[in-house]
Design a protein around this motif. Structure first.
Motif, PDB file in Angstrom:
ATOM      1  N   PHE A   1      41.067  35.673  24.968  1.00  0.00           N
ATOM      2  CA  PHE A   1      41.216  34.841  26.162  1.00  0.00           C
ATOM      3  C   PHE A   1      40.728  35.598  27.393  1.00  0.00           C
ATOM      4  O   PHE A   1      40.015  35.041  28.232  1.00  0.00           O
ATOM      5  N   ILE A   2      41.107  36.866  27.515  1.00  0.00           N
ATOM      6  CA  ILE A   2      40.704  37.664  28.674  1.00  0.00           C
ATOM      7  C   ILE A   2      39.187  37.813  28.728  1.00  0.00           C
ATOM      8  O   ILE A   2      38.559  37.611  29.774  1.00  0.00           O
ATOM      9  N   ASP A   3      38.565  38.171  27.600  1.00  0.00           N
ATOM     10  CA  ASP A   3      37.116  38.372  27.579  1.00  0.00           C
ATOM     11  C   ASP A   3      36.364  37.073  27.858  1.00  0.00           C
ATOM     12  O   ASP A   3      35.276  37.091  28.448  1.00  0.00           O
ATOM     13  N   ALA A   4      36.933  35.933  27.437  1.00  0.00           N
ATOM     14  CA  ALA A   4      36.254  34.653  27.620  1.00  0.00           C
ATOM     15  C   ALA A   4      36.361  34.132  29.049  1.00  0.00           C
ATOM     16  O   ALA A   4      35.523  33.328  29.472  1.00  0.00           O
ATOM     17  N   ASN A   5      37.365  34.591  29.814  1.00  0.00           N
ATOM     18  CA  ASN A   5      37.611  34.015  31.143  1.00  0.00           C
ATOM     19  C   ASN A   5      37.498  35.006  32.293  1.00  0.00           C
ATOM     20  O   ASN A   5      37.531  34.601  33.454  1.00  0.00           O
ATOM     21  N   CYS A   6      37.386  36.311  32.008  1.00  0.00           N
ATOM     22  CA  CYS A   6      37.398  37.296  33.087  1.00  0.00           C
ATOM     23  C   CYS A   6      36.157  37.227  33.955  1.00  0.00           C
ATOM     24  O   CYS A   6      36.165  37.699  35.097  1.00  0.00           O
ATOM     25  N   VAL A   7      35.063  36.628  33.458  1.00  0.00           N
ATOM     26  CA  VAL A   7      33.829  36.575  34.228  1.00  0.00           C
ATOM     27  C   VAL A   7      34.010  35.771  35.513  1.00  0.00           C
ATOM     28  O   VAL A   7      33.273  35.962  36.486  1.00  0.00           O
ATOM     29  N   VAL A   8      35.017  34.898  35.555  1.00  0.00           N
ATOM     30  CA  VAL A   8      35.254  34.074  36.748  1.00  0.00           C
ATOM     31  C   VAL A   8      35.862  34.899  37.882  1.00  0.00           C
ATOM     32  O   VAL A   8      35.706  34.576  39.051  1.00  0.00           O
ATOM     33  N   PHE A   9      36.535  35.992  37.552  1.00  0.00           N
ATOM     34  CA  PHE A   9      37.296  36.765  38.540  1.00  0.00           C
ATOM     35  C   PHE A   9      36.415  37.826  39.191  1.00  0.00           C
ATOM     36  O   PHE A   9      35.694  38.548  38.516  1.00  0.00           O
ATOM     37  N   ASP A  10      36.511  37.896  40.519  1.00  0.00           N
ATOM     38  CA  ASP A  10      35.792  38.915  41.273  1.00  0.00           C
ATOM     39  C   ASP A  10      36.773  39.665  42.167  1.00  0.00           C
ATOM     40  O   ASP A  10      37.984  39.455  42.104  1.00  0.00           O
ATOM     41  N   GLU A  11      36.243  40.546  43.005  1.00  0.00           N
ATOM     42  CA  GLU A  11      37.083  41.423  43.820  1.00  0.00           C
ATOM     43  C   GLU A  11      37.475  40.820  45.164  1.00  0.00           C
ATOM     44  O   GLU A  11      38.076  41.499  45.994  1.00  0.00           O
ATOM     45  N   GLU A  12      37.165  39.558  45.400  1.00  0.00           N
ATOM     46  CA  GLU A  12      37.555  38.926  46.652  1.00  0.00           C
ATOM     47  C   GLU A  12      39.080  38.797  46.714  1.00  0.00           C
ATOM     48  O   GLU A  12      39.732  38.484  45.712  1.00  0.00           O
ATOM     49  N   GLU A  13      39.621  39.040  47.908  1.00  0.00           N
ATOM     50  CA  GLU A  13      41.077  38.982  48.058  1.00  0.00           C
ATOM     51  C   GLU A  13      41.596  37.560  47.928  1.00  0.00           C
ATOM     52  O   GLU A  13      42.697  37.339  47.422  1.00  0.00           O
ATOM     53  N   GLU A  14      40.833  36.590  48.392  1.00  0.00           N
ATOM     54  CA  GLU A  14      41.274  35.203  48.331  1.00  0.00           C
ATOM     55  C   GLU A  14      41.194  34.693  46.893  1.00  0.00           C
ATOM     56  O   GLU A  14      40.172  34.848  46.223  1.00  0.00           O
ATOM     57  N   SER A  15      42.268  34.083  46.444  1.00  0.00           N
ATOM     58  CA  SER A  15      42.303  33.551  45.080  1.00  0.00           C
ATOM     59  C   SER A  15      41.698  32.157  45.046  1.00  0.00           C
ATOM     60  O   SER A  15      41.996  31.314  45.904  1.00  0.00           O
ATOM     61  N   LYS A  16      40.877  31.928  44.051  1.00  0.00           N
ATOM     62  CA  LYS A  16      40.226  30.635  43.904  1.00  0.00           C
ATOM     63  C   LYS A  16      41.104  29.696  43.074  1.00  0.00           C
ATOM     64  O   LYS A  16      41.996  30.119  42.350  1.00  0.00           O
ATOM     65  N   LEU A  17      40.816  28.398  43.214  1.00  0.00           N
ATOM     66  CA  LEU A  17      41.576  27.405  42.458  1.00  0.00           C
ATOM     67  C   LEU A  17      41.393  27.606  40.958  1.00  0.00           C
ATOM     68  O   LEU A  17      42.315  27.384  40.171  1.00  0.00           O
ATOM     69  N   ALA A  18      40.198  28.040  40.571  1.00  0.00           N
ATOM     70  CA  ALA A  18      39.936  28.258  39.144  1.00  0.00           C
ATOM     71  C   ALA A  18      40.830  29.355  38.580  1.00  0.00           C
ATOM     72  O   ALA A  18      41.166  29.335  37.388  1.00  0.00           O
ATOM     73  N   TYR A  19      41.213  30.317  39.408  1.00  0.00           N
ATOM     74  CA  TYR A  19      42.094  31.382  38.939  1.00  0.00           C
ATOM     75  C   TYR A  19      43.413  30.812  38.425  1.00  0.00           C
ATOM     76  O   TYR A  19      43.912  31.214  37.364  1.00  0.00           O
ATOM     77  N   MET A  20      43.994  29.889  39.196  1.00  0.00           N
ATOM     78  CA  MET A  20      45.286  29.320  38.818  1.00  0.00           C
ATOM     79  C   MET A  20      45.172  28.469  37.562  1.00  0.00           C
ATOM     80  O   MET A  20      46.089  28.444  36.735  1.00  0.00           O
ATOM     81  N   ASP A  21      44.045  27.768  37.413  1.00  0.00           N
ATOM     82  CA  ASP A  21      43.849  26.971  36.188  1.00  0.00           C
ATOM     83  C   ASP A  21      43.803  27.884  34.962  1.00  0.00           C
ATOM     84  O   ASP A  21      44.427  27.597  33.937  1.00  0.00           O
ATOM     85  N   ILE A  22      43.072  28.990  35.084  1.00  0.00           N
ATOM     86  CA  ILE A  22      42.985  29.935  33.965  1.00  0.00           C
ATOM     87  C   ILE A  22      44.330  30.589  33.724  1.00  0.00           C
ATOM     88  O   ILE A  22      44.757  30.785  32.574  1.00  0.00           O
ATOM     89  N   TYR A  23      45.031  30.934  34.800  1.00  0.00           N
ATOM     90  CA  TYR A  23      46.353  31.569  34.674  1.00  0.00           C
ATOM     91  C   TYR A  23      47.349  30.630  33.994  1.00  0.00           C
ATOM     92  O   TYR A  23      48.137  31.048  33.145  1.00  0.00           O
ATOM     93  N   THR A  24      47.294  29.342  34.339  1.00  0.00           N
ATOM     94  CA  THR A  24      48.176  28.360  33.692  1.00  0.00           C
ATOM     95  C   THR A  24      47.884  28.269  32.203  1.00  0.00           C
ATOM     96  O   THR A  24      48.809  28.227  31.379  1.00  0.00           O
ATOM     97  N   SER A  25      46.607  28.266  31.843  1.00  0.00           N
ATOM     98  CA  SER A  25      46.241  28.237  30.420  1.00  0.00           C
ATOM     99  C   SER A  25      46.709  29.501  29.709  1.00  0.00           C
ATOM    100  O   SER A  25      47.156  29.450  28.555  1.00  0.00           O
TER     101      SER A  25
ATOM    102  N   PHE B   1      48.045  39.749  36.687  1.00  0.00           N
ATOM    103  CA  PHE B   1      47.076  39.047  35.843  1.00  0.00           C
ATOM    104  C   PHE B   1      45.693  39.081  36.482  1.00  0.00           C
ATOM    105  O   PHE B   1      44.690  39.358  35.813  1.00  0.00           O
ATOM    106  N   LYS B   2      45.622  38.820  37.782  1.00  0.00           N
ATOM    107  CA  LYS B   2      44.330  38.830  38.482  1.00  0.00           C
ATOM    108  C   LYS B   2      43.704  40.221  38.442  1.00  0.00           C
ATOM    109  O   LYS B   2      42.498  40.364  38.191  1.00  0.00           O
ATOM    110  N   ILE B   3      44.507  41.250  38.688  1.00  0.00           N
ATOM    111  CA  ILE B   3      43.985  42.631  38.649  1.00  0.00           C
ATOM    112  C   ILE B   3      43.448  42.947  37.258  1.00  0.00           C
ATOM    113  O   ILE B   3      42.380  43.566  37.111  1.00  0.00           O
TER     114      ILE B   3
END
Length: 264
Positions: free
Chosen positions: A30-54, A105-107
């Motif tokens: 799961f981590i390898d399939a979804n980590c590409v969406v995450f970057d080093e920006e401080e602001e969290s994107k909506l997609a982050y929460m969708d992935i986190y919920t999954s 999780f984001k880190i």
């Protein structure tokens, strides 16, 4: 207490499950399939929460499946860990509860994304460094006559164009390594802050519990002193005088004399 000790095997079972492929493989996939969406920006994107919920749903499903096989539930296991309060139960419980921390999780996802980028760049660099230089190719394929020279040069040009998209210089790799090391440092700092926050909360809870115990002890001591004072005051009072006897009733009047008989 004996019943809780009898269930300590459940803690060992869950600890083993969290180290088994049944847990590690789905989580890492799961981590390898979804980590590409995450970057080093401080602001969290909506997609982050969708992935986190999954991610939470997947983790809960894995735990519930294991607890069901063991004849238990998540809530029952958490209660058991709190009651046992052993080093193993605390470690397992912290690992499970850490899933609910979105910041961690984001880190973790950003760090894994950097690791995959670093591995990809290093692999491309190794392939490029290991490839034979074009001068060697030209020497090995040197034409035997003037007519083949133009065709050979054209072939070398085609090969260079094919290799160009995959070429990675050392500067790119060094930059990737620096980014990777920076991500490692930020990850360590963030984890340190999370641990420090958890320890501060734990100390605060312990201080509250200690203050409550002291307050209850003081209340018991005050109640005991009041009872002793009341008992001493009761013992110091003189005994109460017996109640006075009721007054005696007045003497009864003599009976009246009978009337005299009339004269004959």
């Amino acid at each position: 207490m004996a019943c809780e000790e009898d269930q300590s095997w459940l803690v060992d079972s869950v600890a083993g499950f969290l180290k088994s492929p049944g847990w590690a493989l789905p989580v890492m996939e799961f981590i390898d399939a979804n980590c590409v969406v995450f970057d080093e920006e401080e602001e969290s994107k909506l997609a982050y929460m969708d992935i986190y919920t999954s991610f939470l749903q997947m983790v809960e499903a894995l735990l519930e499946m294991h607890f069901k096989e063991m004849g238990s539930t998540t809530n029952q296991f958490i209660d058991l860990c709190n009651k046992l309060n052993t080093s193993t139960s605390r470690e397992v419980l912290e690992q499970i509860l850490a899933v609910d921390d979105f910041l961690s999780f984001k880190i973790m996802m950003v760090k894994r994304n950097k690791e995959l980028e670093h591995e990809c760049l290093k692999s491309l660099f190794d392939k490029t460094e290991g490839a034979a230089p074009f001068t060697t190719t030209v020497a090995e394929t040197a034409p035997e006559n003037e007519e083949d020279e133009e065709a050979t040069l054209q072939r070398v040009l085609e090969l260079s164009l094919q290799e160009a998209p995959c070429t990675v210089n050392s500067e790119h790799v060094q930059q990737a390594e620096q980014d990777f090391n920076q991500a490692e440092l930020e990850h360590a700092i963030a984890l340190s802050l999370v641990v420090e926050k958890q320890e501060a909360q734990k100390r605060e809870e312990e201080a509250k519990a200690e203050a409550q115990v002291i307050a209850e002890s003081q209340a018991v001591e005050e109640a005991r002193k009041e009872a002793e004072a009341a008992q001493q005051a009761s013992a110091a009072e003189p005994p109460a005088a017996p109640p006075a006897a009721p007054p005696a009733p007045p003497p009864a009047a003599p009976p009246a004399a009978p009337p005299a008989a009339p004269p004959a």
